[in-house]
Design a protein around this motif. Structure first.
Motif, PDB file in Angstrom:
ATOM      1  N   LYS A 182      21.721  10.313 119.074  1.00 54.26           N
ATOM      2  CA  LYS A 182      21.253  11.272 119.016  1.00 54.26           C
ATOM      3  C   LYS A 182      21.464  12.163 117.517  1.00 54.26           C
ATOM      4  O   LYS A 182      21.619  12.483 117.049  1.00 54.26           O
ATOM      5  CB  LYS A 182      22.320  12.303 119.363  1.00 54.26           C
ATOM      6  CG  LYS A 182      21.835  12.060 121.361  1.00 54.26           C
ATOM      7  CD  LYS A 182      23.061  13.342 121.530  1.00 54.26           C
ATOM      8  CE  LYS A 182      23.255  12.941 123.261  1.00 54.26           C
ATOM      9  NZ  LYS A 182      24.645  14.235 124.548  1.00 54.26           N
ATOM     10  N   PHE A 183      20.508  12.460 117.174  1.00 53.69           N
ATOM     11  CA  PHE A 183      19.754  12.001 115.149  1.00 53.69           C
ATOM     12  C   PHE A 183      18.346  13.226 115.396  1.00 53.69           C
ATOM     13  O   PHE A 183      17.883  13.528 116.517  1.00 53.69           O
ATOM     14  CB  PHE A 183      19.156  10.926 114.912  1.00 53.69           C
ATOM     15  CG  PHE A 183      18.390  10.851 113.314  1.00 53.69           C
ATOM     16  CD1 PHE A 183      19.435  10.714 112.650  1.00 53.69           C
ATOM     17  CD2 PHE A 183      16.704  11.679 113.252  1.00 53.69           C
ATOM     18  CE1 PHE A 183      18.966  11.111 111.090  1.00 53.69           C
ATOM     19  CE2 PHE A 183      16.807  11.462 111.568  1.00 53.69           C
ATOM     20  CZ  PHE A 183      17.791  11.331 111.039  1.00 53.69           C
ATOM     21  N   HIS A 184      19.212  14.469 114.873  1.00 51.66           N
ATOM     22  CA  HIS A 184      18.182  15.619 113.831  1.00 51.66           C
ATOM     23  C   HIS A 184      18.820  15.673 112.579  1.00 51.66           C
ATOM     24  O   HIS A 184      19.703  15.910 111.944  1.00 51.66           O
ATOM     25  CB  HIS A 184      18.466  16.739 114.475  1.00 51.66           C
ATOM     26  CG  HIS A 184      17.493  17.389 114.868  1.00 51.66           C
ATOM     27  ND1 HIS A 184      17.071  18.619 114.152  1.00 51.66           N
ATOM     28  CD2 HIS A 184      17.032  18.321 116.411  1.00 51.66           C
ATOM     29  CE1 HIS A 184      16.346  18.487 114.666  1.00 51.66           C
ATOM     30  NE2 HIS A 184      16.100  18.975 115.509  1.00 51.66           N
ATOM     31  N   GLN A 185      16.988  15.306 111.979  1.00 53.38           N
ATOM     32  CA  GLN A 185      17.654  16.195 110.546  1.00 53.38           C
ATOM     33  C   GLN A 185      17.062  17.105 109.955  1.00 53.38           C
ATOM     34  O   GLN A 185      16.778  17.755 110.578  1.00 53.38           O
ATOM     35  CB  GLN A 185      16.278  14.746 109.797  1.00 53.38           C
ATOM     36  CG  GLN A 185      16.929  14.463 108.200  1.00 53.38           C
ATOM     37  CD  GLN A 185      15.988  13.791 107.517  1.00 53.38           C
ATOM     38  OE1 GLN A 185      14.667  13.275 108.540  1.00 53.38           O
ATOM     39  NE2 GLN A 185      16.311  12.692 106.682  1.00 53.38           N
ATOM     40  N   ALA A 186      18.225  17.519 108.909  1.00 52.04           N
ATOM     41  CA  ALA A 186      17.596  18.816 107.767  1.00 52.04           C
ATOM     42  C   ALA A 186      16.408  19.208 107.357  1.00 52.04           C
ATOM     43  O   ALA A 186      15.608  17.495 107.389  1.00 52.04           O
ATOM     44  CB  ALA A 186      18.183  19.134 107.241  1.00 52.04           C
ATOM     45  N   ARG A 187      15.438  19.884 107.862  1.00 51.48           N
ATOM     46  CA  ARG A 187      13.980  20.144 107.631  1.00 51.48           C
ATOM     47  C   ARG A 187      13.777  21.110 106.843  1.00 51.48           C
ATOM     48  O   ARG A 187      14.105  22.401 107.228  1.00 51.48           O
ATOM     49  CB  ARG A 187      13.290  19.633 109.272  1.00 51.48           C
ATOM     50  CG  ARG A 187      11.501  19.846 108.600  1.00 51.48           C
ATOM     51  CD  ARG A 187      10.756  20.199 109.868  1.00 51.48           C
ATOM     52  NE  ARG A 187      10.439  18.587 110.333  1.00 51.48           N
ATOM     53  CZ  ARG A 187      10.025  18.427 110.733  1.00 51.48           C
ATOM     54  NH1 ARG A 187       9.277  19.424 111.655  1.00 51.48           N
ATOM     55  NH2 ARG A 187      10.033  17.357 111.772  1.00 51.48           N
ATOM     56  N   TRP A 188      13.558  21.292 105.616  1.00 51.37           N
ATOM     57  CA  TRP A 188      13.892  22.203 104.585  1.00 51.37           C
ATOM     58  C   TRP A 188      11.826  22.511 104.682  1.00 51.37           C
ATOM     59  O   TRP A 188      11.964  21.583 104.389  1.00 51.37           O
ATOM     60  CB  TRP A 188      14.586  22.068 103.564  1.00 51.37           C
ATOM     61  CG  TRP A 188      16.247  21.986 103.738  1.00 51.37           C
ATOM     62  CD1 TRP A 188      16.723  21.130 103.585  1.00 51.37           C
ATOM     63  CD2 TRP A 188      16.665  22.816 103.365  1.00 51.37           C
ATOM     64  NE1 TRP A 188      18.009  21.303 103.835  1.00 51.37           N
ATOM     65  CE2 TRP A 188      18.475  22.404 103.989  1.00 51.37           C
ATOM     66  CE3 TRP A 188      16.714  24.786 103.783  1.00 51.37           C
ATOM     67  CZ2 TRP A 188      19.453  23.014 104.066  1.00 51.37           C
ATOM     68  CZ3 TRP A 188      18.372  25.402 103.390  1.00 51.37           C
ATOM     69  CH2 TRP A 188      19.023  24.734 103.854  1.00 51.37           C
ATOM     70  N   ASP A 189      11.700  23.792 104.314  1.00 47.45           N
ATOM     71  CA  ASP A 189      10.355  23.884 103.264  1.00 47.45           C
ATOM     72  C   ASP A 189      10.398  24.316 102.157  1.00 47.45           C
ATOM     73  O   ASP A 189      10.532  25.169 102.076  1.00 47.45           O
ATOM     74  CB  ASP A 189      10.133  25.589 104.167  1.00 47.45           C
ATOM     75  CG  ASP A 189       8.525  25.380 103.931  1.00 47.45           C
ATOM     76  OD1 ASP A 189       8.305  25.185 103.148  1.00 47.45           O
ATOM     77  OD2 ASP A 189       7.834  26.684 104.385  1.00 47.45           O
ATOM     78  N   GLU A 190      10.935  22.992 101.480  1.00 40.78           N
ATOM     79  CA  GLU A 190      11.135  22.848  99.712  1.00 40.78           C
ATOM     80  C   GLU A 190       9.505  22.683  99.298  1.00 40.78           C
ATOM     81  O   GLU A 190       9.269  21.040  99.382  1.00 40.78           O
ATOM     82  CB  GLU A 190      12.210  21.975 100.047  1.00 40.78           C
ATOM     83  CG  GLU A 190      12.704  21.963  98.379  1.00 40.78           C
ATOM     84  CD  GLU A 190      13.662  23.119  98.531  1.00 40.78           C
ATOM     85  OE1 GLU A 190      13.934  22.889  97.438  1.00 40.78           O
ATOM     86  OE2 GLU A 190      14.340  23.757  99.363  1.00 40.78           O
ATOM     87  N   PRO A 191       9.732  24.161  97.910  1.00 38.23           N
ATOM     88  CA  PRO A 191       8.571  23.664  97.501  1.00 38.23           C
ATOM     89  C   PRO A 191       9.193  22.674  95.989  1.00 38.23           C
ATOM     90  O   PRO A 191      10.347  21.943  96.307  1.00 38.23           O
ATOM     91  CB  PRO A 191       8.134  24.634  96.861  1.00 38.23           C
ATOM     92  CG  PRO A 191       9.035  25.393  97.707  1.00 38.23           C
ATOM     93  CD  PRO A 191      10.675  25.525  98.243  1.00 38.23           C
ATOM     94  N   ILE A 192       7.860  21.767  95.465  1.00 37.40           N
ATOM     95  CA  ILE A 192       8.809  21.829  94.764  1.00 37.40           C
ATOM     96  C   ILE A 192       9.008  21.751  93.372  1.00 37.40           C
ATOM     97  O   ILE A 192       8.469  23.043  93.267  1.00 37.40           O
ATOM     98  CB  ILE A 192       6.869  20.455  93.816  1.00 37.40           C
ATOM     99  CG1 ILE A 192       6.192  21.131  93.654  1.00 37.40           C
ATOM    100  CG2 ILE A 192       6.841  19.593  95.345  1.00 37.40           C
ATOM    101  CD1 ILE A 192       4.929  20.088  92.668  1.00 37.40           C
ATOM    102  N   ILE A 193       9.987  20.845  92.397  1.00 37.25           N
ATOM    103  CA  ILE A 193      10.304  22.547  91.708  1.00 37.25           C
ATOM    104  C   ILE A 193       9.527  22.904  90.725  1.00 37.25           C
ATOM    105  O   ILE A 193      10.144  23.870  89.943  1.00 37.25           O
ATOM    106  CB  ILE A 193      11.399  20.579  90.596  1.00 37.25           C
ATOM    107  CG1 ILE A 193      12.828  22.076  90.476  1.00 37.25           C
ATOM    108  CG2 ILE A 193      10.300  20.476  90.312  1.00 37.25           C
ATOM    109  CD1 ILE A 193      13.763  21.106  89.648  1.00 37.25           C
ATOM    110  N   PHE A 194       8.160  22.352  90.418  1.00 36.65           N
ATOM    111  CA  PHE A 194       7.359  23.525  89.696  1.00 36.65           C
ATOM    112  C   PHE A 194       7.159  24.934  90.734  1.00 36.65           C
ATOM    113  O   PHE A 194       7.025  25.868  89.124  1.00 36.65           O
ATOM    114  CB  PHE A 194       6.517  22.456  89.126  1.00 36.65           C
ATOM    115  CG  PHE A 194       6.534  21.878  87.867  1.00 36.65           C
ATOM    116  CD1 PHE A 194       6.765  21.898  87.037  1.00 36.65           C
ATOM    117  CD2 PHE A 194       6.679  20.107  88.720  1.00 36.65           C
ATOM    118  CE1 PHE A 194       6.485  21.177  85.510  1.00 36.65           C
ATOM    119  CE2 PHE A 194       7.304  19.589  87.148  1.00 36.65           C
ATOM    120  CZ  PHE A 194       6.949  19.863  85.833  1.00 36.65           C
TER     121      PHE A 194
END
Length: 519
Positions: free
Chosen positions: A8-20
């Motif tokens: 039962k797998f569920h991964q974190a999913r962030w709406d992550e911008p690139i660092i710039f």
């Protein structure tokens, strides 16, 4: 298969911008102190130590963030990553992505290794030069070659270096203008086509016969007075070993050409078959695969190129030598093709590799290959027993060694679910690797699996169970597969045509900004 439990797998999913994009002007995580007065008195203004033409006219365009935001950013990215230390990946077809022992990571991170600088005086780096030298001796024993270079920065780079040596060899014999043709095969790695072409050769690519590799007659028909050499993988990416390879080499040699052996698939040959006995003039190993070092996501890599004595003078400079007392770098090689990179291959990669080989030892290197072969044949048998749609094209019934290129065409025709749909869906079960094929696809709807020695029966059973589950979904609810992934951080591209359009690529922030400004 009934006792295999799907995770039962569920991964974190962030709406992550690139660092710039996270940058805030003026935000700081660290403000370096000004030079101390004692330093100023000793050396004067530090700027005066740098030539005027090398001084920046303006500060570098770096992202401006505080420490907390930087830490959170990279933790978010780590949580969205599937990797060999986290997932069941059973290697990757043609790449031998194996488990890498943690102790070797500690060795590579040792300050005495991590702090090395390539411009240090050789008297201060005798230890790492000894490792370079001794590992070349190990590769000579494994392959039967007479001399190695650890300059190339990966497999394809080693292939290009081999093509450069082949060009220099024919040039010195006054035959380069005539000898412009390279013979290769359809299932040989694409870099064995691209690298010689980049070096100025023309390619003759032979199709497979009923054996799964080109026939001896096809090789005879391809050679001529224009033949410069042959570049070939064995076993090819079908997993079929060419038992007639020595005949191929003799045919090319009789025509005046040289032969290069691409050993990216060498994980199945260690201690069993050597390039020398097949008659090859050159071969390479992907150190960052076969010998227990992380693949590196396109870097850092290390492609070790080995040659027989008659080609040793052409190897890149400098070579690492030993005079009985001291290790040194030899630049005095007038026939060398020159430098193919600024320095020797990465020391950290080599230290991991050297530690892996020395830990395993000569006897167990052979066991690495034997287990890889057993693992693959077990996996193939289970797949074909559990999933009737899976086919193994070319040379039906012929044993494969460490991998096979499978075909999902029957499933596509029955359900509309493609191999790329399956690729995305396996991520929902926490599996890291599923590889299709090099392009163009010779096998339709391909899947290439190579379960090397790092994986146990439980890992292989789990992988088969996941593929069978996805196959069943393809019949019961194909949209689940077609719209995958659902539970991992990666996503389905809305428009995959961008992958084939360089005008829409931006591999760096600077390139992205330039392209955005043009719009």
């Amino acid at each position: 298969m009934t006792n295999v439990r799907l995770r039962k797998f569920h991964q974190a999913r962030w709406d992550e911008p690139i660092i710039f994009e996270l940058s805030v002007p003026g935000r700081r995580g660290l403000i370096p102190p000004a030079p101390e007065e004692e330093i100023k008195e000793a050396v004067g203004d530090p700027k005066g130590l740098v030539p005027e033409e090398m001084l920046r006219k303006e500060p570098p365009a770096l992202p401006e963030l505080d420490q907390k935001r930087v830490l959170a950013h990279y933790i978010h990215l780590a949580q969205e990553t599937l990797g060999g230390n986290l997932c069941n990946d059973i290697s990757q077809g043609t790449c031998t992505m194996k488990y890498n022992p943690r102790i070797n990571e500690e060795l590579a991170a040792h300050p005495g290794i991590a702090s090395l600088h390539p411009w240090q005086d050789v008297d201060t780096v005798q230890g790492i030069l000894k490792i370079y030298f001794e590992f070349e001796e190990i590769l000579k024993e494994i392959s039967g070659m007479d001399k190695f270079s650890l300059h190339p920065q990966g497999g394809a780079h080693a292939v290009y270096t081999a093509a450069s040596i082949m060009r220099a060899y024919h040039h010195d014999r006054g035959e380069l203008d005539k000898r412009r043709e390279i013979i290769s095969s359809a299932f040989t790695h694409p870099c064995d086509h691209a690298a010689p072409a980049t070096a100025g050769f023309r390619l003759i690519i032979l199709p497979p016969s009923e054996n799964g590799y080109p026939s001896v007659e096809a090789v005879k028909a391809a050679v001529s007075e224009n033949t410069a050499g042959m570049f070939i993988t064995n076993p090819e990416d079908t997993g079929i070993y060419n038992t007639e390879i020595d005949q191929f080499v003799k045919i090319v040699h009789d025509a005046g050409g040289l032969c290069f052996y691409d050993q990216a698939n060498a994980n199945v040959l260690l201690g069993i078959a050597r390039a020398r006995e097949a008659g090859f003039d050159m071969c390479h190993f992907n150190i960052h695969k076969t010998f227990g070092t992380p693949h590196g996501c396109s870097g850092p890599g290390l492609g070790a190129l080995g040659v027989r004595d008659h080609l040793a003078k052409y190897l890149p400079i400098p070579t690492v030598e030993y005079d009985g007392t001291k290790y040194y770098l030899d630049f005095d090689r007038p026939h060398s093709v020159g430098k193919v990179r600024q320095f020797q291959g990465p020391a950290g990669v080599l230290v991991r590799t050297y530690a892996w080989v020395m830990t395993i030892g000569q006897e167990y290197l052979k066991e690495v290959s034997e287990i890889s072969t057993i693992n693959h044949n077990y996996l193939q048998k289970k797949l074909q027993e559990q999933i009737p749609e899976i086919e193994v094209p070319y040379a039906p019934g012929r044993k494969r060694l460490e991998e096979a290129r499978y075909c999902w065409q029957k499933l596509l025709e029955a359900t509309g679910v493609s191999t790329t749909d399956i690729l995305r869906r396996v991520g929902d079960f926490g599996l890291q690797h599923y590889w299709t094929s090099h392009h163009p696809w010779v096998v339709p709807e391909p899947m290439t699996l190579e379960p090397c020695e790092s994986y146990g029966k439980e890992d292989l059973d789990e992988y088969v169970a996941v593929l069978k589950h996805i196959r069943d979904e393809a019949y019961s609810d194909p949209e689940i597969v077609k719209n995958a992934p659902h539970k991992c951080a990666s996503h389905k591209l809305a428009d995959e045509s961008a992958l084939d359009d360089p005008k829409r690529w931006a591999t760096t922030w600077r390139a992205y900004v330039k392209k955005r400004k043009k719009k």
